[in-house]
Motif scaffolding. Structure first.
Motif, PDB file in Angstrom:
ATOM      1  N   ALA A  18       0.825  -1.208   0.000  1.00 25.32           N
ATOM      2  CA  ALA A  18       0.000   0.000   0.000  1.00 25.32           C
ATOM      3  C   ALA A  18       0.861   1.259   0.000  1.00 25.32           C
ATOM      4  CB  ALA A  18      -0.937  -0.004   1.200  1.00 25.32           C
ATOM      5  N   VAL A  19       1.901   1.255   0.810  1.00 28.16           N
ATOM      6  CA  VAL A  19       2.770   2.433   0.907  1.00 28.16           C
ATOM      7  C   VAL A  19       3.481   2.693  -0.413  1.00 28.16           C
ATOM      8  CG1 VAL A  19       4.869   3.329   1.987  1.00 28.16           C
ATOM      9  CG2 VAL A  19       3.083   2.300   3.408  1.00 28.16           C
ATOM     10  N   PHE A  20       3.960   1.627  -1.068  1.00 28.03           N
ATOM     11  CA  PHE A  20       4.710   1.812  -2.308  1.00 28.03           C
ATOM     12  C   PHE A  20       3.810   1.946  -3.531  1.00 28.03           C
ATOM     13  CE2 PHE A  20       8.078   0.155   0.387  1.00 28.03           C
ATOM     14  CZ  PHE A  20       9.156   0.960   0.008  1.00 28.03           C
ATOM     15  N   ALA A  21       2.508   1.778  -3.335  1.00 29.42           N
ATOM     16  CA  ALA A  21       1.579   1.970  -4.446  1.00 29.42           C
ATOM     17  C   ALA A  21       1.364   3.438  -4.761  1.00 29.42           C
ATOM     18  CB  ALA A  21       0.241   1.303  -4.133  1.00 29.42           C
ATOM     19  N   GLY A  22       1.875   4.298  -3.883  1.00 26.96           N
ATOM     20  CA  GLY A  22       1.810   5.739  -4.130  1.00 26.96           C
ATOM     21  C   GLY A  22       0.397   6.276  -4.159  1.00 26.96           C
ATOM     22  N   ASN A  23       0.062   6.975  -5.237  1.00 25.70           N
ATOM     23  CA  ASN A  23      -1.243   7.621  -5.333  1.00 25.70           C
ATOM     24  C   ASN A  23      -2.325   6.731  -5.947  1.00 25.70           C
ATOM     25  OD1 ASN A  23      -0.282  10.066  -4.264  1.00 25.70           O
ATOM     26  ND2 ASN A  23       0.514  10.696  -6.269  1.00 25.70           N
ATOM     27  N   ASN A  24      -2.000   5.489  -6.194  1.00 31.10           N
ATOM     28  CA  ASN A  24      -2.996   4.564  -6.741  1.00 31.10           C
ATOM     29  C   ASN A  24      -3.898   4.101  -5.592  1.00 31.10           C
ATOM     30  OD1 ASN A  24      -4.436   2.386  -7.854  1.00 31.10           O
ATOM     31  ND2 ASN A  24      -2.797   2.035  -9.351  1.00 31.10           N
ATOM     32  N   LEU A  25      -4.918   4.907  -5.284  1.00 31.62           N
ATOM     33  CA  LEU A  25      -5.736   4.657  -4.101  1.00 31.62           C
ATOM     34  C   LEU A  25      -6.445   3.310  -4.093  1.00 31.62           C
ATOM     35  CD1 LEU A  25      -7.256   8.212  -3.467  1.00 31.62           C
ATOM     36  CD2 LEU A  25      -5.391   7.073  -2.263  1.00 31.62           C
ATOM     37  N   PRO A  26      -7.040   2.868  -5.198  1.00 28.86           N
ATOM     38  CA  PRO A  26      -7.698   1.542  -5.164  1.00 28.86           C
ATOM     39  C   PRO A  26      -6.737   0.423  -4.795  1.00 28.86           C
ATOM     40  CG  PRO A  26      -8.427   2.795  -7.071  1.00 28.86           C
ATOM     41  CD  PRO A  26      -7.283   3.556  -6.481  1.00 28.86           C
ATOM     42  N   LYS A  27      -5.531   0.426  -5.396  1.00 29.84           N
ATOM     43  CA  LYS A  27      -4.556  -0.611  -5.078  1.00 29.84           C
ATOM     44  C   LYS A  27      -4.116  -0.516  -3.624  1.00 29.84           C
ATOM     45  CE  LYS A  27      -2.506  -1.654  -9.573  1.00 29.84           C
ATOM     46  NZ  LYS A  27      -1.244  -1.726 -10.348  1.00 29.84           N
ATOM     47  N   ARG A  28      -3.895   0.715  -3.159  1.00 31.60           N
ATOM     48  CA  ARG A  28      -3.496   0.901  -1.764  1.00 31.60           C
ATOM     49  C   ARG A  28      -4.536   0.331  -0.830  1.00 31.60           C
ATOM     50  NH1 ARG A  28      -1.365   6.759  -0.164  1.00 31.60           N
ATOM     51  NH2 ARG A  28      -1.715   5.732   1.828  1.00 31.60           N
ATOM     52  N   ARG A  29      -5.776   0.712  -1.033  1.00 34.18           N
ATOM     53  CA  ARG A  29      -6.850   0.288  -0.124  1.00 34.18           C
ATOM     54  C   ARG A  29      -7.002  -1.222  -0.127  1.00 34.18           C
ATOM     55  NH1 ARG A  29      -9.831   4.553  -2.396  1.00 34.18           N
ATOM     56  NH2 ARG A  29     -11.167   3.066  -3.489  1.00 34.18           N
ATOM     57  N   TRP A  30      -7.069  -1.826  -1.311  1.00 33.00           N
ATOM     58  CA  TRP A  30      -7.362  -3.247  -1.376  1.00 33.00           C
ATOM     59  C   TRP A  30      -6.195  -4.102  -0.899  1.00 33.00           C
ATOM     60  CZ3 TRP A  30     -11.970  -4.803  -1.123  1.00 33.00           C
ATOM     61  CH2 TRP A  30     -13.013  -4.037  -1.678  1.00 33.00           C
ATOM     62  N   ALA A  31      -4.978  -3.665  -1.126  1.00 31.54           N
ATOM     63  CA  ALA A  31      -3.824  -4.415  -0.601  1.00 31.54           C
ATOM     64  C   ALA A  31      -3.834  -4.408   0.919  1.00 31.54           C
ATOM     65  CB  ALA A  31      -2.524  -3.803  -1.124  1.00 31.54           C
ATOM     66  N   ASN A  32      -4.093  -3.240   1.481  1.00 28.88           N
ATOM     67  CA  ASN A  32      -4.130  -3.131   2.937  1.00 28.88           C
ATOM     68  C   ASN A  32      -5.317  -3.888   3.526  1.00 28.88           C
ATOM     69  OD1 ASN A  32      -3.060  -1.921   5.430  1.00 28.88           O
ATOM     70  ND2 ASN A  32      -4.970  -0.772   5.457  1.00 28.88           N
TER      71      ASN A  32
END
Length: 342
Positions: free
Chosen positions: A147-161
């Motif tokens: 999530a942290v390294f996904a940067g501004n890609n909010l959907p990827k950040r949220r779903w990974a976390n």
């Protein structure tokens, strides 16, 4: 739980609550407050051994402090992060849930957490997970790192976390179910073997919720047994450990002994080593994890300090045996988890 797990859990909770609004600051502050309750150990140099044993996981892990401190730190965070359009209520919510999950995961371990301080020093414990368990921590860590390294890609950040939190939470919940099963196996063994048990507890072995140690008390004796959920046979071999309460009977009114009895929850043994008395908290087992038939040192020991005429225990000193990982200890542990008996 261990520090890495608490930091990771705090970061994951912070990301889940405010990652969309606060960006990387959400997991950062989550990590900070995730480890904050354990900073009570900074007081240890100023405390005696008797004071230290009750101070750790005390007021800093209480429900009262969690509720009352969250708005205070939430307001402070809103000032520190004043350039972000996030109110103090949202920051308070982050602090509350990060600290609350820290407390809850600690309660799930065997150490004991004084969640009702300052009104009671009752040490709550569910005995459902070991203090270090990679099966719980790694999904959390993988999710929050991605999530942290996904940067501004909010959907990827949220779903990974979210995925990391979900897997870890399911594993934690499964531990309660496994604990129930393990308890039924131990109770059946008590009945079949005719053991007069007054009470008992079961606790996970290191690094897993698939191998469990049980401790039962009866007739001034602790019965210790080991069981894996993968054992083909559910018969448990118990080892008898005399508590030797007579060695400390005359000291039971001394504060140091009362603290040790409270901390160990009565699962202890006392040994005389020359002129010394050694108090051992059995809940933390032996260095061989009870796997071998050889004699092995106990993990959690206290050397009692007596006054000049040996009429009172005035304190104690904790000491730990040396651990050896070069004699196949991890291999034996792995095999025993899989149900291979030695």
């Amino acid at each position: 739980m261990d520090t890495i797990t608490q930091i990771t859990l705090g970061a994951a909770v912070g990301e889940a609550l405010l990652g969309k609004k606060a960006g990387y600051k959400a997991p950062l502050w989550g990590a900070v407050f995730g480890v904050a309750p354990d900073l009570d150990i900074l007081a240890n140099p100023f405390l005696t051994d008797v004071q230290e044993i009750i101070a750790h996981r005390g007021i800093s892990h209480s429900i009262l402090l969690c509720v009352t401190a969250s708005p205070v730190f939430g307001w402070l965070l809103s000032r520190v992060e004043s350039n972000r359009d996030i109110g103090w209520k949202s920051w308070s919510w982050l602090v509350f849930w990060v600290v609350a999950t820290h407390i809850f995961i600690d309660v799930c371990t065997s150490y004991g957490t004084q969640v009702f301080q300052p009104f009671s020093n009752y040490a709550a414990t569910f005995n459902s997970i070991f203090i270090i368990d990679p099966f719980y921590t790694l999904p959390l860590l993988t999710g929050i790192v991605y999530a942290v390294f996904a940067g501004n890609n909010l959907p990827k950040r949220r779903w990974a976390n979210y995925l990391g939190l979900a897997i870890s939470t399911l594993y934690l919940v499964a531990g309660f179910g496994i604990n129930w099963h393990v308890n039924t196996v131990f109770e059946e063994n008590f009945r079949q073997q005719g053991l007069q048990v007054e009470r008992y507890m079961t606790t996970p072995a290191p690094l897993t919720t698939f191998l469990w140690t049980g401790y039962a008390e009866g007739n001034d004796t602790i019965y210790a047994g080991l069981y894996s959920v993968f054992d083909e046979e559910q018969q448990i071999r118990f080892r008898e450990i005399p508590k030797r309460t007579g060695l400390i009977r005359s000291y039971r009114d001394d504060l140091a002994i009362q603290r040790l009895l409270w901390f160990s929850n009565g699962y202890y043994t006392v040994q005389r080593n020359g002129e010394e008395l050694i108090f051992t908290d059995l809940r933390f087992g032996r260095t061989d994890l009870w796997i071998t038939d050889r004699d092995a040192p106990y993990v959690w020991n206290y050397r009692l300090r007596l006054n000049d005429d040996s009429t009172a225990v005035v304190g104690f000193e904790q000491f730990e045996p040396s651990f050896s990982t070069g004699d196949g200890a991890f291999t034996r542990l792995f095999n025993r988890i899989l149900g291979i008996r030695f």
